[in-house]
Design a protein around this motif. Structure first.
Motif, PDB file in Angstrom:
ATOM      1  N   MET A 140      -0.103  -1.492  -3.323  1.00  0.00           N
ATOM      2  CA  MET A 140      -1.273  -0.892  -3.969  1.00  0.00           C
ATOM      3  C   MET A 140      -0.892  -0.355  -5.344  1.00  0.00           C
ATOM      4  O   MET A 140      -1.663  -0.481  -6.297  1.00  0.00           O
ATOM      5  N   SER A 141       0.293   0.205  -5.452  1.00  0.00           N
ATOM      6  CA  SER A 141       0.761   0.684  -6.752  1.00  0.00           C
ATOM      7  C   SER A 141       0.925  -0.477  -7.725  1.00  0.00           C
ATOM      8  O   SER A 141       0.491  -0.404  -8.882  1.00  0.00           O
ATOM      9  N   LEU A 142       1.534  -1.564  -7.267  1.00  0.00           N
ATOM     10  CA  LEU A 142       1.717  -2.734  -8.129  1.00  0.00           C
ATOM     11  C   LEU A 142       0.389  -3.399  -8.469  1.00  0.00           C
ATOM     12  O   LEU A 142       0.244  -4.002  -9.536  1.00  0.00           O
ATOM     13  N   SER A 143      -0.592  -3.288  -7.597  1.00  0.00           N
ATOM     14  CA  SER A 143      -1.921  -3.846  -7.877  1.00  0.00           C
ATOM     15  C   SER A 143      -2.578  -3.148  -9.056  1.00  0.00           C
ATOM     16  O   SER A 143      -3.435  -3.715  -9.721  1.00  0.00           O
ATOM     17  N   ASN A 144      -2.181  -1.917  -9.313  1.00  0.00           N
ATOM     18  CA  ASN A 144      -2.715  -1.148 -10.443  1.00  0.00           C
ATOM     19  C   ASN A 144      -1.962  -1.410 -11.736  1.00  0.00           C
ATOM     20  O   ASN A 144      -2.365  -0.918 -12.788  1.00  0.00           O
ATOM     21  N   ASP A 145      -0.877  -2.155 -11.678  1.00  0.00           N
ATOM     22  CA  ASP A 145      -0.080  -2.444 -12.866  1.00  0.00           C
ATOM     23  C   ASP A 145      -0.936  -3.199 -13.882  1.00  0.00           C
ATOM     24  O   ASP A 145      -1.677  -4.106 -13.528  1.00  0.00           O
ATOM     25  N   PRO A 146      -0.858  -2.842 -15.172  1.00  0.00           N
ATOM     26  CA  PRO A 146      -1.696  -3.526 -16.167  1.00  0.00           C
ATOM     27  C   PRO A 146      -1.265  -4.959 -16.470  1.00  0.00           C
ATOM     28  O   PRO A 146      -2.062  -5.736 -16.992  1.00  0.00           O
ATOM     29  N   HIS A 147      -0.035  -5.338 -16.128  1.00  0.00           N
ATOM     30  CA  HIS A 147       0.419  -6.699 -16.431  1.00  0.00           C
ATOM     31  C   HIS A 147      -0.195  -7.682 -15.435  1.00  0.00           C
ATOM     32  O   HIS A 147      -0.103  -7.495 -14.218  1.00  0.00           O
ATOM     33  N   PRO A 148      -0.836  -8.753 -15.927  1.00  0.00           N
ATOM     34  CA  PRO A 148      -1.544  -9.680 -15.029  1.00  0.00           C
ATOM     35  C   PRO A 148      -0.655 -10.350 -13.993  1.00  0.00           C
ATOM     36  O   PRO A 148      -1.079 -10.559 -12.857  1.00  0.00           O
ATOM     37  N   THR A 149       0.575 -10.678 -14.347  1.00  0.00           N
ATOM     38  CA  THR A 149       1.469 -11.318 -13.377  1.00  0.00           C
ATOM     39  C   THR A 149       1.754 -10.385 -12.217  1.00  0.00           C
ATOM     40  O   THR A 149       1.753 -10.798 -11.057  1.00  0.00           O
ATOM     41  N   VAL A 150       1.967  -9.119 -12.531  1.00  0.00           N
ATOM     42  CA  VAL A 150       2.294  -8.145 -11.495  1.00  0.00           C
ATOM     43  C   VAL A 150       1.085  -7.866 -10.613  1.00  0.00           C
ATOM     44  O   VAL A 150       1.166  -7.975  -9.383  1.00  0.00           O
ATOM     45  N   HIS A 151      -0.045  -7.518 -11.217  1.00  0.00           N
ATOM     46  CA  HIS A 151      -1.170  -7.133 -10.363  1.00  0.00           C
ATOM     47  C   HIS A 151      -1.752  -8.306  -9.582  1.00  0.00           C
ATOM     48  O   HIS A 151      -2.163  -8.147  -8.436  1.00  0.00           O
ATOM     49  N   TYR A 152      -1.752  -9.491 -10.156  1.00  0.00           N
ATOM     50  CA  TYR A 152      -2.269 -10.640  -9.415  1.00  0.00           C
ATOM     51  C   TYR A 152      -1.400 -10.932  -8.184  1.00  0.00           C
ATOM     52  O   TYR A 152      -1.910 -11.094  -7.071  1.00  0.00           O
ATOM     53  N   ASN A 153      -0.088 -10.983  -8.382  1.00  0.00           N
ATOM     54  CA  ASN A 153       0.808 -11.287  -7.265  1.00  0.00           C
ATOM     55  C   ASN A 153       0.835 -10.161  -6.237  1.00  0.00           C
ATOM     56  O   ASN A 153       0.970 -10.415  -5.037  1.00  0.00           O
ATOM     57  N   ALA A 154       0.683  -8.925  -6.672  1.00  0.00           N
ATOM     58  CA  ALA A 154       0.605  -7.804  -5.731  1.00  0.00           C
ATOM     59  C   ALA A 154      -0.656  -7.916  -4.871  1.00  0.00           C
ATOM     60  O   ALA A 154      -0.622  -7.669  -3.660  1.00  0.00           O
ATOM     61  N   LEU A 155      -1.776  -8.306  -5.495  1.00  0.00           N
ATOM     62  CA  LEU A 155      -3.014  -8.491  -4.729  1.00  0.00           C
ATOM     63  C   LEU A 155      -2.886  -9.644  -3.744  1.00  0.00           C
ATOM     64  O   LEU A 155      -3.365  -9.549  -2.605  1.00  0.00           O
ATOM     65  N   GLU A 156      -2.255 -10.715  -4.159  1.00  0.00           N
ATOM     66  CA  GLU A 156      -2.043 -11.844  -3.242  1.00  0.00           C
ATOM     67  C   GLU A 156      -1.152 -11.433  -2.074  1.00  0.00           C
ATOM     68  O   GLU A 156      -1.398 -11.802  -0.923  1.00  0.00           O
ATOM     69  N   ALA A 157      -0.106 -10.656  -2.352  1.00  0.00           N
ATOM     70  CA  ALA A 157       0.780 -10.186  -1.293  1.00  0.00           C
ATOM     71  C   ALA A 157       0.037  -9.225  -0.367  1.00  0.00           C
ATOM     72  O   ALA A 157       0.218  -9.260   0.862  1.00  0.00           O
ATOM     73  N   LEU A 158      -0.806  -8.373  -0.942  1.00  0.00           N
ATOM     74  CA  LEU A 158      -1.592  -7.448  -0.123  1.00  0.00           C
ATOM     75  C   LEU A 158      -2.522  -8.219   0.807  1.00  0.00           C
ATOM     76  O   LEU A 158      -2.678  -7.858   1.980  1.00  0.00           O
ATOM     77  N   HIS A 159      -3.090  -9.289   0.313  1.00  0.00           N
ATOM     78  CA  HIS A 159      -3.936 -10.157   1.145  1.00  0.00           C
ATOM     79  C   HIS A 159      -3.139 -10.678   2.338  1.00  0.00           C
ATOM     80  O   HIS A 159      -3.613 -10.647   3.482  1.00  0.00           O
ATOM     81  N   VAL A 160      -1.921 -11.129   2.102  1.00  0.00           N
ATOM     82  CA  VAL A 160      -1.059 -11.640   3.176  1.00  0.00           C
ATOM     83  C   VAL A 160      -0.745 -10.531   4.179  1.00  0.00           C
ATOM     84  O   VAL A 160      -0.791 -10.739   5.399  1.00  0.00           O
ATOM     85  N   VAL A 161      -0.436  -9.333   3.681  1.00  0.00           N
ATOM     86  CA  VAL A 161      -0.112  -8.211   4.561  1.00  0.00           C
ATOM     87  C   VAL A 161      -1.319  -7.828   5.416  1.00  0.00           C
ATOM     88  O   VAL A 161      -1.188  -7.620   6.628  1.00  0.00           O
ATOM     89  N   VAL A 162      -2.498  -7.747   4.811  1.00  0.00           N
ATOM     90  CA  VAL A 162      -3.703  -7.386   5.564  1.00  0.00           C
ATOM     91  C   VAL A 162      -3.955  -8.416   6.655  1.00  0.00           C
ATOM     92  O   VAL A 162      -4.222  -8.063   7.808  1.00  0.00           O
ATOM     93  N   ASP A 163      -3.862  -9.696   6.310  1.00  0.00           N
ATOM     94  CA  ASP A 163      -4.056 -10.763   7.302  1.00  0.00           C
ATOM     95  C   ASP A 163      -3.029 -10.678   8.418  1.00  0.00           C
ATOM     96  O   ASP A 163      -3.363 -10.847   9.593  1.00  0.00           O
ATOM     97  N   SER A 164      -1.791 -10.431   8.067  1.00  0.00           N
ATOM     98  CA  SER A 164      -0.712 -10.396   9.053  1.00  0.00           C
ATOM     99  C   SER A 164      -0.771  -9.152   9.929  1.00  0.00           C
ATOM    100  O   SER A 164      -0.436  -9.206  11.110  1.00  0.00           O
TER     101      SER A 164
END
Length: 186
Positions: free
Chosen positions: A58-82
């Motif tokens: 969630m902290s990385l999802s707030n990062d202003p850099h697009p590479t960081v926040h996009y990949n953090a959101l994708e990882a969060l999606h995987v964690v929520v599903d799992s």
């Protein structure tokens, strides 16, 4: 016992890498590693580390850099599903964060710094947000009927995404709305 110690040390290593490394690609890679580790280990074995992993993502999802926040959101999606139902304690805070991210200029396709505009085209944060919302709907399931506030927030967020100009966002929001309608048809 050795398995949980190994998992804890791996998670701690990733946290240390994120804290100590300011390179966006390294931080994004660590975020994806969190998602992959959680998915492969499974929600039960990774249960004691869920809070740490969710907080970091969630902290990385707030990062202003697009590479960081996009990949953090994708990882969060995987964690929520799992995680499935064990993600329930984090639903409200995750939803709050997603609403906040939707309002941030840094997460908009045209927003942020001049140097990162080209990255945003390839890393659609709003599509990733829709995928996380869809995963949260799966966690809540029939419990969506119980909380009018959560149900209303999800519906409002998905309705906003459905009116975006980006076709990919509209597709992801439509998928999530269809999933939402399974549990909250009214």
């Amino acid at each position: 016992m050795a398995g949980s110690q190994a998992l804890s040390s791996q998670v701690q290593f990733l946290v240390d890498q994120i804290v100590g490394n300011r390179d966006p690609d390294a931080r994004a890679g660590c975020a994806l590693a969190f998602g992959s580790v959680y998915k492969e280990v499974g929600g039960l074995a990774a249960g004691p580390l869920t809070k740490t992993i969710v907080n970091v993502l969630m902290s990385l999802s707030n990062d202003p850099h697009p590479t960081v926040h996009y990949n953090a959101l994708e990882a969060l999606h995987v964690v929520v599903d799992s995680a499935g139902l064990s993600y329930s304690p984090y639903v409200a805070s995750t939803l709050g964060m997603l609403v906040k991210l939707y309002m941030l200029d840094t997460h908009e396709p045209e927003g942020g710094s001049a140097g990162s505009v080209n990255l945003r085209a390839d890393l659609p944060a709003h599509q990733a947000v829709c995928r996380v919302v869809n995963a949260l709907i799966g966690v809540l399931g029939p419990d969506l009927q119980e909380s009018a506030r959560v149900r209303g927030l999800i519906h409002c967020l998905l309705s906003e995404f459905a009116h975006e100009s980006d076709a990919g966002v509209v597709v992801e929001s439509t998928k999530a709305l269809q999933h939402f309608n399974l549990f909250a048809a009214q």
